[in-house]
Scaffold this active site. Structure first.
Site, short mmCIF file in Angstrom:
data_model
loop_
_atom_site.label_atom_id
_atom_site.label_comp_id
_atom_site.label_asym_id
_atom_site.label_seq_id
_atom_site.Cartn_x
_atom_site.Cartn_y
_atom_site.Cartn_z
N ARG A 1 -0.13 8.55 9.87
CA ARG A 1 -0.09 7.08 9.99
C ARG A 1 0.27 6.43 8.65
NH1 ARG A 1 -4.94 3.15 9.12
NH2 ARG A 1 -5.47 4.86 7.74
N ARG B 1 -1.61 10.17 -0.08
CA ARG B 1 -2.98 10.45 0.33
C ARG B 1 -3.23 11.94 0.65
NH1 ARG B 1 -5.34 6.27 4.75
NH2 ARG B 1 -5.44 4.82 3.04
N HIS C 1 -9.27 11.00 4.43
CA HIS C 1 -9.19 10.15 3.24
C HIS C 1 -9.68 10.97 2.05
CE1 HIS C 1 -9.42 6.81 0.53
NE2 HIS C 1 -8.79 6.08 1.43
N GLU D 1 0.86 -1.19 0.00
CA GLU D 1 0.00 0.00 0.00
C GLU D 1 0.89 1.23 0.00
OE1 GLU D 1 -4.15 -1.17 2.17
OE2 GLU D 1 -2.55 -0.51 3.45
N HIS E 1 -10.73 10.43 8.66
CA HIS E 1 -10.55 8.98 8.55
C HIS E 1 -9.84 8.37 9.75
CE1 HIS E 1 -10.09 5.18 6.53
NE2 HIS E 1 -8.78 5.26 6.46
C1 FAD Z 1 -13.35 2.51 6.50
C2 FAD Z 1 -12.08 2.26 7.25
C3 FAD Z 1 -11.06 1.49 6.67
C4 FAD Z 1 -9.87 1.24 7.38
N1 FAD Z 1 -8.91 0.42 6.84
C5 FAD Z 1 -7.82 0.08 7.58
C6 FAD Z 1 -6.88 -0.88 7.13
O1 FAD Z 1 -7.02 -1.45 6.05
N2 FAD Z 1 -5.81 -1.17 7.93
C7 FAD Z 1 -5.61 -0.57 9.14
O2 FAD Z 1 -4.62 -0.87 9.82
N3 FAD Z 1 -6.49 0.34 9.59
C8 FAD Z 1 -7.59 0.65 8.86
N4 FAD Z 1 -8.49 1.56 9.35
C9 FAD Z 1 -8.28 2.09 10.70
C10 FAD Z 1 -8.58 0.97 11.71
O3 FAD Z 1 -9.72 0.27 11.28
C11 FAD Z 1 -8.83 1.53 13.11
O4 FAD Z 1 -7.82 2.42 13.47
C12 FAD Z 1 -8.86 0.38 14.13
O5 FAD Z 1 -9.81 -0.57 13.73
C13 FAD Z 1 -9.18 0.92 15.50
O6 FAD Z 1 -9.36 -0.18 16.35
P1 FAD Z 1 -9.75 0.10 17.86
O7 FAD Z 1 -9.92 -1.23 18.51
O8 FAD Z 1 -8.82 1.07 18.44
O9 FAD Z 1 -11.17 0.85 17.75
P2 FAD Z 1 -12.59 0.40 17.10
O10 FAD Z 1 -12.47 -0.79 16.23
O11 FAD Z 1 -13.19 1.63 16.51
O12 FAD Z 1 -13.41 -0.02 18.38
C14 FAD Z 1 -13.80 0.93 19.35
C15 FAD Z 1 -14.77 0.27 20.31
O13 FAD Z 1 -15.03 1.11 21.42
C16 FAD Z 1 -16.44 1.15 21.66
N5 FAD Z 1 -16.72 2.41 22.37
C17 FAD Z 1 -16.54 3.67 21.93
N6 FAD Z 1 -16.89 4.55 22.90
C18 FAD Z 1 -17.29 3.82 23.96
C19 FAD Z 1 -17.78 4.14 25.26
N7 FAD Z 1 -17.94 5.41 25.69
N8 FAD Z 1 -18.13 3.13 26.10
C20 FAD Z 1 -18.01 1.84 25.72
N9 FAD Z 1 -17.54 1.47 24.49
C21 FAD Z 1 -17.18 2.46 23.63
C22 FAD Z 1 -17.03 1.04 20.28
O14 FAD Z 1 -18.40 0.69 20.33
C23 FAD Z 1 -16.11 -0.04 19.69
O15 FAD Z 1 -16.50 -1.31 20.15
C24 FAD Z 1 -9.69 1.81 8.66
C25 FAD Z 1 -10.69 2.57 9.24
C26 FAD Z 1 -11.89 2.79 8.56
C27 FAD Z 1 -12.96 3.60 9.22
#
Ligand code: FAD
Length: 535
Positions: free
Chosen positions: A387, A293, A244, A123, A352
């Site tokens: 990032r 990007r 994005h 990528e 994003h």
């Molecule tokens: C469309 C898209 C495509 C992407 N593609 C990629 C990719 O290909 N590769 C890559 O490395 N990254 C990618 N990213 C970024 C990556 O997906 C995220 O940075 C990563 O998934 C974040 O993981 P996380 O566990 O930190 O948070 P999340 O997966 O967002 O999980 C957060 C959790 O916290 C919970 N939560 C939030 N607030 C509260 C609260 N107050 N109380 C209780 N629970 C709460 C939510 O409900 C959720 O369960 C992409 C992001 C998007 C949006």
């Protein structure tokens, strides 16, 4: 500070509370269990809601024969534009391959070559093929599926869905010993309660919903970062929001999560054109549509400003087999009345990824004892000012393991919380849209002192619209407001252009600004800023 909320009416406890069920929260819960500790996993919607399941591209890790952690480290440092924490990057790239192997052992299935070897793709910004992916463009969904299955098979992880965490509870020494939370449940755990533990891990994901248009789902309101601020923890790098460039534009009044049109579409040869049909990227960068990007996002914004239009167009009509190669994107377009074989696709940049967040050390510890942060909520320093693609899922995997080890190494008794008599805050949920629109206008892709000050005045007015009626919408809106304040302050202070922070009035990077902006809120609600030299 704390959110205005009713007094807790019920209580729960576990050794460790994990907030959020994306890759960071789920992996932390499983890692904590390897030390035999009990886990209370709380998540504000259904368990699979969050950015993780939307991740398309994949996970970066030096797994290929020609690759090495050192090569991955170099690419990460280049993307981070001088603000990466080099020790954190080294941890990410050297511990990454094993963290991925653990994920596979937990049941995640990644795409393989015909030879049975892991399929590794490339990528933007990576000089090696090192991105593993699943189901073509469905990596995140597969990761969530596998991790949720592992969680569900462990009786010592208690999962509470529809549980919105509000604020931290602290003991007499100021260490975090639990949280207050609001559960939309039934029976004995309904409404506001309190959960106590020896440690709390914030894994609440990103904050894309601070802006009017975002690729992030509705749960991404940055609650963990706002909670940490109110608990007195340091946050850093919040001005570095990745936008994005090509998100499906759904009309003037369209807000919230918008469908992403992956970079791979431009990789396959799609053109970006303006309203006159001109391929404007050809004049801007030697790589045209495949420029980095940020360069594409800024070029699109400049074009939109110059033409007075709200979007540009993506032309894929000349690409053979588009529907087969990009089934999800094709389906999104058709669902919105656009036939990519015949029509131009309207696109505009949208927020994003948050490179900054709650400042943590190499063990995921925040500046407040007992409070940890992981994944997109945290600022471990691995992303610096920008990032590198597919490093974010990896960050969640690597640092969750370190957090679990740290918690297990110094377990204390579960402490009693003391009363929190600090000022309360709650905004009228009606102002949510005003915050988002003003942030997109003044603190979006293109920033200047004038635009930021205008949004700052908007926020001052919005801050007067308080509410006395606690509810989920009001709590989330208040979180968005406090994050908007933090982003705006840092974006105003950083008088340079670096990584994903673009100041029209300071178009160059400055050596004076090779430092992080750290912000903290004190218990009276006053903001404090300091600077940290980058290691
Ligand atoms: C469309 C898209 C495509 C992407 N593609 C990629 C990719 O290909 N590769 C890559 O490395 N990254 C990618 N990213 C970024 C990556 O997906 C995220 O940075 C990563 O998934 C974040 O993981 P996380 O566990 O930190 O948070 P999340 O997966 O967002 O999980 C957060 C959790 O916290 C919970 N939560 C939030 N607030 C509260 C609260 N107050 N109380 C209780 N629970 C709460 C939510 O409900 C959720 O369960 C992409 C992001 C998007 C949006």
């Amino acid at each position: 500070m704390k959110l205005l909320a009713p007094a807790p009416g019920w209580s729960a406890q576990a050794d460790v509370i994990v907030v959020g069920s994306g890759i960071a929260g789920l992996t932390t819960a499983l890692q904590v269990r390897t030390f035999g500790l009990s886990v209370l996993l709380v998540t504000k919607a259904k368990v699979d809601e969050g950015s993780t399941k939307w991740a398309q591209g994949g996970i970066a890790a030096a797994l290929g024969e020609d690759d090495s952690p050192l090569a991955h480290e170099k690419d990460t440092l280049v993307a981070g534009a001088g603000l990466c924490d080099s020790e954190a990057v080294r941890v990410l790239v050297t511990e990454g391959p094993d963290a991925v192997r653990t994920l596979i052992a937990r049941g995640a299935k990644f795409d393989l070559e015909a030879s049975g070897e892991m399929s590794l793709t490339r990528e933007g910004g990576h000089l090696q093929n090192r991105i593993i992916h699943a189901g073509g463009d469905a990596t995140g969904a597969e990761v969530e599926r596998a991790l949720i299955a592992a969680i569900n098979s462990d009786p010592h992880i208690e999962l509470i869905e529809h549980a919105l965490v509000l604020d931290a509870l602290k003991d007499k020494d100021g260490a975090v010993c639990g949280v207050t939370l609001h559960v939309i449940g039934e029976g004995s755990r309904d409404g506001v309660g309190q959960a106590r533990a020896r440690a709390v891990v914030l894994a609440t994901g990103g904050l894309g919903q601070v802006f009017a248009q975002t690729t992030n789902p509705s749960v991404s309101t940055g609650d963990g970062v706002a909670l940490a601020l109110r608990a007195g923890a340091a946050v850093a790098d919040v001005e570095f929001i990745q936008f994005h460039p090509t998100v499906l534009w759904l009309g003037e009044s369209s807000e919230g999560q918008q469908p992403l049109i992956s970079e791979a579409v431009r990789g396959e040869g799609a053109y970006l054109v303006d309203h006159n049909g001109d391929r404007f990227m050809k004049d801007i960068h030697p790589l045209s549509e495949l420029a980095p990007r940020d360069v594409v996002a800024i070029a699109i914004m400049n074009k939109m400003v110059a033409t007075g239009k709200s979007h540009v167009w993506l032309d894929v009509r000349h690409l053979e087999g588009f529907e087969k190669r990009f089934p999800t994107i094709h389906a999104s377009c058709i669902a919105h009345g656009i036939d990519p074989a015949k029509d131009l696709i309207p696109v505009a940049p949208a927020s994003h990824y948050a490179s900054g967040g709650v400042r943590v050390d190499l063990s995921g510890r925040t500046s407040v004892n007992g409070l940890y942060a992981c994944g997109e909520t945290a600022c471990s320093g691995v992303h610096g000012a920008n990032r590198l693609a597919s490093n974010s899922l990896l960050e969640g995997l690597v640092f969750s393991a370190r957090i679990a080890s740290d918690i297990a190494a110094k377990m204390a008794e579960i402490a009693e919380p003391v009363a929190n008599n600090s000022p309360e805050i709650l905004l009228d949920p009606e102002v949510r849209n005003l915050i988002q629109v003003s942030m997109s206008r003044g603190a979006g892709v293109l920033r200047s002192s004038d635009s930021l000050l205008e949004t700052s005045s908007d926020l001052t007015r919005i801050g007067d619209r308080t509410s006395a009626a606690p509810c989920v919408e009001a709590w989330e809106t208040t979180n968005l407001f406090q994050l908007a304040q933090a982003i705006l302050k840092a974006a105003l202070i950083r008088q340079e252009t670096r990584g994903s922070h673009w100041r029209a009035d300071f178009p160059e990077a400055s050596d004076l600004w090779r430092k992080r902006i750290i912000q903290q809120l004190d218990q009276s609600g006053n903001w404090h800023t300091e600077y940290q030299e980058v290691k």
